[in-house]
Design a protein around this motif. Structure first.
Motif, PDB file in Angstrom:
ATOM      1  N   THR A   1      11.863 -14.006  15.232  1.00 58.92           N
ATOM      2  CA  THR A   1      12.343 -13.553  14.772  1.00 58.92           C
ATOM      3  C   THR A   1      13.614 -13.546  13.517  1.00 58.92           C
ATOM      4  OG1 THR A   1      13.430 -12.407  16.259  1.00 58.92           O
ATOM      5  CG2 THR A   1      11.114 -11.072  15.949  1.00 58.92           C
ATOM      6  N   LYS A   2      14.182 -12.864  13.028  1.00 60.04           N
ATOM      7  CA  LYS A   2      15.589 -12.897  12.083  1.00 60.04           C
ATOM      8  C   LYS A   2      16.399 -12.342  12.884  1.00 60.04           C
ATOM      9  CE  LYS A   2      13.841 -14.462   8.183  1.00 60.04           C
ATOM     10  NZ  LYS A   2      13.447 -14.549   6.295  1.00 60.04           N
ATOM     11  N   SER A   3      16.182 -11.209  14.232  1.00 59.85           N
ATOM     12  CA  SER A   3      16.613 -10.289  14.560  1.00 59.85           C
ATOM     13  C   SER A   3      17.292 -11.568  16.020  1.00 59.85           C
ATOM     14  CB  SER A   3      16.491  -8.900  15.188  1.00 59.85           C
ATOM     15  OG  SER A   3      16.904  -8.307  15.574  1.00 59.85           O
ATOM     16  N   LEU A   4      18.857 -11.503  15.585  1.00 56.14           N
ATOM     17  CA  LEU A   4      19.389 -11.772  17.503  1.00 56.14           C
ATOM     18  C   LEU A   4      19.458 -11.056  18.093  1.00 56.14           C
ATOM     19  CD1 LEU A   4      21.323 -14.197  15.360  1.00 56.14           C
ATOM     20  CD2 LEU A   4      18.856 -15.400  16.653  1.00 56.14           C
ATOM     21  N   GLY A   5      19.302  -9.598  17.488  1.00 56.56           N
ATOM     22  CA  GLY A   5      19.852  -8.548  18.864  1.00 56.56           C
ATOM     23  C   GLY A   5      18.759  -8.799  19.104  1.00 56.56           C
ATOM     24  N   LYS A   6      19.044  -7.060  20.511  1.00 53.12           N
ATOM     25  CA  LYS A   6      18.058  -6.885  21.603  1.00 53.12           C
ATOM     26  C   LYS A   6      16.336  -6.832  20.559  1.00 53.12           C
ATOM     27  CE  LYS A   6      16.151  -3.632  24.760  1.00 53.12           C
ATOM     28  NZ  LYS A   6      16.754  -2.221  25.743  1.00 53.12           N
ATOM     29  N   THR A   7      15.088  -7.119  20.516  1.00 51.85           N
ATOM     30  CA  THR A   7      14.138  -7.211  20.755  1.00 51.85           C
ATOM     31  C   THR A   7      13.305  -6.370  21.201  1.00 51.85           C
ATOM     32  OG1 THR A   7      13.925  -8.337  18.848  1.00 51.85           O
ATOM     33  CG2 THR A   7      11.949  -7.403  19.316  1.00 51.85           C
ATOM     34  N   SER A   8      12.451  -5.184  21.049  1.00 53.14           N
ATOM     35  CA  SER A   8      11.362  -4.819  22.596  1.00 53.14           C
ATOM     36  C   SER A   8       9.556  -5.872  21.824  1.00 53.14           C
ATOM     37  CB  SER A   8      11.716  -3.328  22.781  1.00 53.14           C
ATOM     38  OG  SER A   8      12.679  -2.947  23.404  1.00 53.14           O
ATOM     39  N   PHE A   9       9.182  -5.851  22.503  1.00 47.43           N
ATOM     40  CA  PHE A   9       7.611  -6.164  22.087  1.00 47.43           C
ATOM     41  C   PHE A   9       6.628  -5.017  23.545  1.00 47.43           C
ATOM     42  CE2 PHE A   9       7.991  -9.197  25.446  1.00 47.43           C
ATOM     43  CZ  PHE A   9       7.402  -9.148  26.475  1.00 47.43           C
ATOM     44  N   ASN A  10       5.307  -4.798  22.767  1.00 48.82           N
ATOM     45  CA  ASN A  10       4.463  -4.187  23.364  1.00 48.82           C
ATOM     46  C   ASN A  10       3.414  -4.574  22.981  1.00 48.82           C
ATOM     47  OD1 ASN A  10       2.513  -2.338  23.773  1.00 48.82           O
ATOM     48  ND2 ASN A  10       3.838  -1.059  24.869  1.00 48.82           N
ATOM     49  N   LEU A  11       2.086  -4.641  23.911  1.00 47.48           N
ATOM     50  CA  LEU A  11       1.262  -6.031  23.506  1.00 47.48           C
ATOM     51  C   LEU A  11       0.089  -5.026  24.132  1.00 47.48           C
ATOM     52  CD1 LEU A  11       0.507  -8.710  22.085  1.00 47.48           C
ATOM     53  CD2 LEU A  11      -0.361  -9.264  24.596  1.00 47.48           C
ATOM     54  N   THR A  12      -0.745  -4.431  23.344  1.00 45.87           N
ATOM     55  CA  THR A  12      -1.350  -4.026  22.949  1.00 45.87           C
ATOM     56  C   THR A  12      -3.409  -4.279  23.960  1.00 45.87           C
ATOM     57  OG1 THR A  12      -1.798  -2.319  21.656  1.00 45.87           O
ATOM     58  CG2 THR A  12      -0.050  -1.479  23.421  1.00 45.87           C
ATOM     59  N   ASN A  13      -4.028  -3.647  23.847  1.00 46.93           N
ATOM     60  CA  ASN A  13      -5.826  -4.333  23.839  1.00 46.93           C
ATOM     61  C   ASN A  13      -6.615  -3.685  22.862  1.00 46.93           C
ATOM     62  OD1 ASN A  13      -6.351  -2.558  25.163  1.00 46.93           O
ATOM     63  ND2 ASN A  13      -6.709  -2.912  26.880  1.00 46.93           N
ATOM     64  N   ILE A  14      -7.458  -3.735  22.453  1.00 50.85           N
ATOM     65  CA  ILE A  14      -8.058  -2.682  21.126  1.00 50.85           C
ATOM     66  C   ILE A  14      -8.468  -1.476  22.213  1.00 50.85           C
ATOM     67  CG2 ILE A  14     -10.006  -3.172  22.887  1.00 50.85           C
ATOM     68  CD1 ILE A  14      -9.388  -3.996  18.650  1.00 50.85           C
ATOM     69  N   LEU A  15      -8.346  -0.772  22.891  1.00 46.68           N
ATOM     70  CA  LEU A  15      -8.312   0.252  23.261  1.00 46.68           C
ATOM     71  C   LEU A  15      -7.382   1.419  23.224  1.00 46.68           C
ATOM     72  CD1 LEU A  15     -11.037  -0.527  26.336  1.00 46.68           C
ATOM     73  CD2 LEU A  15     -11.112   0.567  23.648  1.00 46.68           C
ATOM     74  N   GLY A  16      -5.699   0.296  22.875  1.00 45.14           N
ATOM     75  CA  GLY A  16      -4.482   0.724  23.575  1.00 45.14           C
ATOM     76  C   GLY A  16      -4.075   0.978  24.382  1.00 45.14           C
ATOM     77  N   LEU A  17      -4.279   0.246  25.659  1.00 47.98           N
ATOM     78  CA  LEU A  17      -3.527   0.021  26.529  1.00 47.98           C
ATOM     79  C   LEU A  17      -2.698  -1.075  26.893  1.00 47.98           C
ATOM     80  CD1 LEU A  17      -7.075   0.553  28.666  1.00 47.98           C
ATOM     81  CD2 LEU A  17      -5.401   1.848  27.883  1.00 47.98           C
ATOM     82  N   GLU A  18      -1.561  -0.709  27.223  1.00 49.13           N
ATOM     83  CA  GLU A  18      -0.429  -1.703  27.229  1.00 49.13           C
ATOM     84  C   GLU A  18      -1.085  -3.036  28.714  1.00 49.13           C
ATOM     85  OE1 GLU A  18       3.942  -1.183  29.085  1.00 49.13           O
ATOM     86  OE2 GLU A  18       3.767  -0.577  27.114  1.00 49.13           O
ATOM     87  N   VAL A  19      -0.886  -4.648  27.625  1.00 50.48           N
ATOM     88  CA  VAL A  19      -1.518  -5.481  28.409  1.00 50.48           C
ATOM     89  C   VAL A  19      -0.385  -6.203  28.686  1.00 50.48           C
ATOM     90  CG1 VAL A  19      -3.444  -5.208  28.304  1.00 50.48           C
ATOM     91  CG2 VAL A  19      -1.687  -6.973  26.784  1.00 50.48           C
ATOM     92  N   ALA A  20       1.138  -5.905  28.109  1.00 51.34           N
ATOM     93  CA  ALA A  20       2.474  -6.135  28.352  1.00 51.34           C
ATOM     94  C   ALA A  20       3.407  -5.907  28.120  1.00 51.34           C
ATOM     95  CB  ALA A  20       2.682  -7.923  27.771  1.00 51.34           C
ATOM     96  N   ALA A  21       4.447  -6.188  28.302  1.00 48.60           N
ATOM     97  CA  ALA A  21       5.909  -5.724  27.539  1.00 48.60           C
ATOM     98  C   ALA A  21       7.686  -5.663  28.350  1.00 48.60           C
ATOM     99  CB  ALA A  21       5.912  -4.007  27.706  1.00 48.60           C
ATOM    100  N   GLY A  22       8.410  -5.921  27.714  1.00 53.50           N
ATOM    101  CA  GLY A  22       9.519  -5.942  27.431  1.00 53.50           C
ATOM    102  C   GLY A  22      10.193  -6.351  26.272  1.00 53.50           C
ATOM    103  N   ASP A  23      11.354  -6.875  26.497  1.00 53.62           N
ATOM    104  CA  ASP A  23      12.263  -7.090  25.383  1.00 53.62           C
ATOM    105  C   ASP A  23      12.978  -8.727  25.604  1.00 53.62           C
ATOM    106  OD1 ASP A  23      14.019  -5.030  27.169  1.00 53.62           O
ATOM    107  OD2 ASP A  23      15.253  -7.079  27.150  1.00 53.62           O
ATOM    108  N   PHE A  24      13.378  -9.165  24.739  1.00 58.25           N
ATOM    109  CA  PHE A  24      14.188 -10.563  24.352  1.00 58.25           C
ATOM    110  C   PHE A  24      15.755 -10.489  23.406  1.00 58.25           C
ATOM    111  CE2 PHE A  24      10.772 -10.080  21.281  1.00 58.25           C
ATOM    112  CZ  PHE A  24      11.013 -11.247  20.651  1.00 58.25           C
TER     113      PHE A  24
END
Length: 144
Positions: free
Chosen positions: A86-109
C-alpha cells in the motif's frame, strides 16, 4: 552527534508504490525484463552523499491494483500466499473473508507491506478489506 540520513530512490522501468524516503521500497514494474533501481543517501549534518544502483530482473506475475491505485495485491490468483503493498505507511488493518462472509484472517501492519499466507485455506474466492487513514477498500482474492 549522529548524522541524520535521507534516502531518495529512483526507478527506471517501474513505479514506486510504497517506501520512498525509507530504507526499502516496493515497486510495480511496467514490463518483464530488466529494471533499474538507484538510491542516493545524504547526511544532513555532514553533507556527504553515497550513491549506488542495481539491476533488477523483472518476472511476470498476476496482480490486482485497487481502483484507487493505493494498493497492489499479488500474485492473484495464488496457491500459497499474497503480498499486499500500500502507499499508506501508517497503520493498515486487514480482514480476509470467504464467500460466505466468514472471517478467515485479520490483523494489521504499518510498513506499507504485508505477506499473508493462504496455503491453509480451501480453493475459492475471498475478499480482502483494507482500512487505514487514507484507504478503505475491498479486493477480491482467488485461492487456487
Amino acid at each position: 552527534m549522529p548524522d541524520s540520513l535521507q534516502i531518495n530512490w529512483q526507478v527506471l522501468g517501474g513505479q514506486i508504490i510504497a517506501g520512498q524516503g525509507s530504507d526499502s521500497i516496493y515497486v510495480t514494474w511496467n514490463n518483464p525484463g530488466e529494471g533499474f533501481v538507484s538510491y542516493t543517501l545524504t547526511g544532513f549534518q555532514s553533507g556527504c552523499q553515497q550513491m549506488d544502483s542495481l539491476l533488477v530482473l523483472v518476472t511476470p506475475t498476476h496482480s490486482i491494483i485497487s481502483q484507487t491505485g493505493q494498493t497492489v495485491v499479488y500474485p492473484n490468483p495464488t496457491d500459497h500466499s499474497i503480498s499486499i503493498s500500500t502507499k499508506s505507511l501508517g497503520k493498515t488493518s486487514f480482514n480476509l473473508t470467504n464467500i460466505l462472509g466468514l472471517e478467515v484472517a485479520a490483523g494489521d501492519f504499518s510498513n506499507g507491506h504485508k505477506k499473508l499466507i493462504l496455503s491453509h485455506l480451501e480453493a475459492g474466492i475471498y475478499f480482502l478489506k483494507l482500512t487505514s487513514a487514507s484507504t478503505n477498500e475491498t479486493i477480491k482474492v482467488v485461492k487456487k
